[in-house]
Design a protein around this motif. Structure first.
Motif, PDB file in Angstrom:
ATOM      1  N   ARG A 132      -5.238 -18.666   7.124  1.00  0.00           N
ATOM      2  CA  ARG A 132      -6.092 -17.700   7.834  1.00  0.00           C
ATOM      3  C   ARG A 132      -5.253 -16.767   8.691  1.00  0.00           C
ATOM      4  NH1 ARG A 132      -9.400 -22.313   8.756  1.00  0.00           N
ATOM      5  NH2 ARG A 132      -8.569 -22.446  10.886  1.00  0.00           N
ATOM      6  N   SER A 133      -4.297 -17.314   9.404  1.00  0.00           N
ATOM      7  CA  SER A 133      -3.416 -16.488  10.237  1.00  0.00           C
ATOM      8  C   SER A 133      -2.597 -15.533   9.375  1.00  0.00           C
ATOM      9  CB  SER A 133      -2.493 -17.396  11.055  1.00  0.00           C
ATOM     10  OG  SER A 133      -1.573 -16.646  11.809  1.00  0.00           O
ATOM     11  N   PHE A 134      -2.112 -16.029   8.250  1.00  0.00           N
ATOM     12  CA  PHE A 134      -1.329 -15.212   7.320  1.00  0.00           C
ATOM     13  C   PHE A 134      -2.152 -14.041   6.792  1.00  0.00           C
ATOM     14  CE2 PHE A 134      -0.434 -14.585   2.739  1.00  0.00           C
ATOM     15  CZ  PHE A 134       0.866 -14.099   2.804  1.00  0.00           C
ATOM     16  N   LEU A 135      -3.408 -14.312   6.410  1.00  0.00           N
ATOM     17  CA  LEU A 135      -4.243 -13.255   5.837  1.00  0.00           C
ATOM     18  C   LEU A 135      -4.638 -12.210   6.870  1.00  0.00           C
ATOM     19  CD1 LEU A 135      -6.550 -15.283   3.423  1.00  0.00           C
ATOM     20  CD2 LEU A 135      -4.538 -13.904   2.869  1.00  0.00           C
ATOM     21  N   ARG A 136      -4.742 -12.603   8.131  1.00  0.00           N
ATOM     22  CA  ARG A 136      -5.057 -11.612   9.178  1.00  0.00           C
ATOM     23  C   ARG A 136      -3.973 -10.556   9.285  1.00  0.00           C
ATOM     24  NH1 ARG A 136      -7.515 -16.082  11.960  1.00  0.00           N
ATOM     25  NH2 ARG A 136      -5.570 -16.594  13.028  1.00  0.00           N
ATOM     26  N   ARG A 137      -2.758 -10.891   8.893  1.00  0.00           N
ATOM     27  CA  ARG A 137      -1.667  -9.917   8.938  1.00  0.00           C
ATOM     28  C   ARG A 137      -1.775  -8.896   7.807  1.00  0.00           C
ATOM     29  NH1 ARG A 137       2.000 -14.574   9.287  1.00  0.00           N
ATOM     30  NH2 ARG A 137       3.055 -13.789   7.415  1.00  0.00           N
ATOM     31  N   ARG A 138      -2.600  -9.211   6.788  1.00  0.00           N
ATOM     32  CA  ARG A 138      -2.751  -8.305   5.652  1.00  0.00           C
ATOM     33  C   ARG A 138      -4.183  -7.800   5.590  1.00  0.00           C
ATOM     34  NH1 ARG A 138       2.289  -7.242   3.494  1.00  0.00           N
ATOM     35  NH2 ARG A 138       0.963  -6.007   2.143  1.00  0.00           N
ATOM     36  N   ALA A 139      -4.704  -7.370   6.722  1.00  0.00           N
ATOM     37  CA  ALA A 139      -6.118  -6.997   6.831  1.00  0.00           C
ATOM     38  C   ALA A 139      -6.478  -5.782   5.985  1.00  0.00           C
ATOM     39  CB  ALA A 139      -6.472  -6.731   8.293  1.00  0.00           C
ATOM     40  N   GLY A 140      -5.498  -5.033   5.488  1.00  0.00           N
ATOM     41  CA  GLY A 140      -5.799  -3.842   4.703  1.00  0.00           C
ATOM     42  C   GLY A 140      -6.278  -4.130   3.295  1.00  0.00           C
ATOM     43  N   ARG A 141      -6.218  -5.369   2.857  1.00  0.00           N
ATOM     44  CA  ARG A 141      -6.629  -5.739   1.506  1.00  0.00           C
ATOM     45  C   ARG A 141      -7.889  -6.593   1.531  1.00  0.00           C
ATOM     46  NH1 ARG A 141      -3.333  -4.246  -3.183  1.00  0.00           N
ATOM     47  NH2 ARG A 141      -1.509  -3.249  -2.251  1.00  0.00           N
ATOM     48  N   THR A 142      -8.698  -6.458   0.486  1.00  0.00           N
ATOM     49  CA  THR A 142      -9.841  -7.347   0.300  1.00  0.00           C
ATOM     50  C   THR A 142      -9.373  -8.535  -0.534  1.00  0.00           C
ATOM     51  OG1 THR A 142     -11.430  -5.526   0.375  1.00  0.00           O
ATOM     52  CG2 THR A 142     -12.153  -7.581  -0.659  1.00  0.00           C
ATOM     53  N   VAL A 143      -9.387  -9.707   0.049  1.00  0.00           N
ATOM     54  CA  VAL A 143      -8.905 -10.914  -0.628  1.00  0.00           C
ATOM     55  C   VAL A 143     -10.056 -11.504  -1.447  1.00  0.00           C
ATOM     56  CG1 VAL A 143      -7.890 -13.202  -0.329  1.00  0.00           C
ATOM     57  CG2 VAL A 143      -7.227 -11.332   1.201  1.00  0.00           C
ATOM     58  N   VAL A 144      -9.867 -11.627  -2.752  1.00  0.00           N
ATOM     59  CA  VAL A 144     -10.946 -12.062  -3.635  1.00  0.00           C
ATOM     60  C   VAL A 144     -11.083 -13.578  -3.689  1.00  0.00           C
ATOM     61  CG1 VAL A 144     -10.828 -10.003  -5.055  1.00  0.00           C
ATOM     62  CG2 VAL A 144      -9.460 -12.013  -5.677  1.00  0.00           C
ATOM     63  N   GLY A 145     -10.103 -14.288  -3.163  1.00  0.00           N
ATOM     64  CA  GLY A 145     -10.177 -15.744  -3.168  1.00  0.00           C
ATOM     65  C   GLY A 145      -8.799 -16.354  -3.068  1.00  0.00           C
ATOM     66  N   ILE A 146      -8.757 -17.672  -3.241  1.00  0.00           N
ATOM     67  CA  ILE A 146      -7.511 -18.425  -3.118  1.00  0.00           C
ATOM     68  C   ILE A 146      -7.275 -19.214  -4.400  1.00  0.00           C
ATOM     69  CG2 ILE A 146      -6.294 -20.253  -1.868  1.00  0.00           C
ATOM     70  CD1 ILE A 146      -7.914 -19.514   0.601  1.00  0.00           C
ATOM     71  N   GLY A 147      -6.090 -19.054  -4.960  1.00  0.00           N
ATOM     72  CA  GLY A 147      -5.652 -19.917  -6.035  1.00  0.00           C
ATOM     73  C   GLY A 147      -4.861 -21.068  -5.429  1.00  0.00           C
TER      74      GLY A 147
END
Length: 395
Positions: A132-147
């Motif tokens: 979650r912390s990692f993804l907050r750093r890449r807020a410019g992208r829409t994350v479709v899910g987690i593999g």
């Protein structure tokens, strides 16, 4: 054939996947070219292109229109790589790696942590917090899910994971990570995920059959024919106990099993007993070899030769068009690759010893492969997965 209301959603999804697939492989393409490649009618192509553009997977590139061309159907369509990304989490015995990749499989960012100890629930909660912390750093992208990719026995359909080395048994890993992050999660075996990465972004599009061989702390193999992984009952097979000779004692009670012979820990423990290093850490063994320590170099060369013998045996058993090697046991001591290839050539009985390649996915292979598991689902079911991601975001 007349489509029934029940059949339409499946046909629509298949058509969307077909359009996305051909653009991913061949694009940029005009609508007419998409129709030629897929065999779909122009009205169907136009509907699917419009739907995929609406959700942000495709976009037009007017600057690529050939000189003198007239009319909108000639405007090339290509992937829009700026909107979506897939997150990947690879849980290894000692290291957990996570990353974010675009629709071309290009890793945008990655990080790693020691695999947490304790219960599976606590470990996955810790990993989810880091992600979650990692993804907050890449807020410019829409994350479709987690593999989510891991060794052990994986039940992808139920999202369950058995990992003996971690002490995890029937862990609902996909559901735990989904509840902790709110994102759709797809669980797969790590070797299958790496082989899928090769199918999508490596050698896969160029050969009809591919054998993927992985070695690090564990070993694994996957076979793909005509772009699809073979998956037997209960998931993938195992080459951990392939007999390749040697005196390494395996937990199964035998000696000479592949995994027990070539695992990082085995090599590092041998280096400790030989007085090369003070701690059973494969990185210290590699460093000693680079400094010119003959014993360390011999240990790594012996492992490379054992790997080469295993690859030779498997190549003869499956006879694929291409063998792709991955994993740090192969790629990190790159100077030992000639030892592996020499042992392979001495072992295989089939003609043509030049079919072996090292993966080009680089040192972040684990993170890229985990992302690819989700990207594979996106390409196969683009509208469904995006709908799931939107629902998760809305909650």
């Amino acid at each position: 054939m007349i489509e029934t209301p029940r059949a339409r959603p499946g046909v629509r999804a298949a058509n969307a996947a077909a359009v996305l697939s051909v653009i991913r492989r061949e694009g940029p393409l005009s609508r007419a070219a998409i129709g030629q490649h897929t065999g779909l009618s122009m009205p169907t192509v136009s509907r699917q292109v419009a739907a995929l553009m609406d959700v942000g997977l495709l976009r037009e590139f007017p600057d690529l229109v050939p000189a003198g061309a007239i009319g909108r159907p000639r405007v090339p369509i290509a992937l829009d790589e700026t909107v979506f990304a897939a997150c990947g989490v690879h849980i290894g015995v000692s290291t957990t790696t996570y990353g974010l990749a675009d629709l071309r499989g290009t890793l945008l960012d990655s990080d790693e942590i020691p695999t947490p100890g304790g219960s599976a629930e606590d470990a996955l909660a810790h990993i989810a917090g880091k992600v979650r912390s990692f993804l907050r750093r890449r807020a410019g992208r829409t994350v479709v899910g987690i593999g989510l990719a891991s060794g052990g026995l994986v039940d992808s359909a139920r999202g369950l994971l058995d990992h003996e080395r971690l002490g995890w048994h029937r862990v609902p890993a996909a559901d735990l990570l989904h509840r902790a992050t709110g994102l759709p999660v797809h669980l797969d075996g790590h070797v299958a995920a790496m082989a899928n990465a090769e199918l999508l972004f490596g050698w896969g599009p160029r050969v009809s059959s591919l054998l993927y061989f992985y070695a690090r702390e564990v070993v694994g193999v996957a076979l793909a024919v005509d772009g699809a992984l073979h998956r037997g009952p209960g998931g993938g097979g195992s080459v951990a106990h392939l007999p390749i000779g040697g005196d390494a004692r395996c937990p199964c009670g035998s000696t000479g099993c592949l995994e027990a012979t070539v695992a990082d820990r085995t090599v590092a423990e041998r280096a400790v007993r030989a007085g090369v290093v003070a701690e059973a850490d494969i990185r210290l063994v590699r460093a000693a070899a680079r400094r010119g320590d003959g014993t360390a170099g011999r240990l790594l060369a012996d492992r490379a030769a054992a790997l080469g013998r295993a690859v030779g045996l498997l190549r003869d058993a499956f006879n694929p068009d291409r063998v792709v090697l991955g994993g740090q046991a192969i790629t990190d001591p790159a100077e030992r690759l000639p030892d592996l290839l020499r042992a392979f050539a001495e072992t295989t009985t089939l003609p043509g010893a030049d079919i072996v390649s090292v993966t080009r996915l680089g040192p972040a292979l684990q993170a890229t492969a985990a992302c690819t598991g989700l990207l594979n689902r996106l390409f196969d079911h683009p509208l469904d997965l995006l709908d799931d991601a939107r629902k998760a975001t809305a909650r």
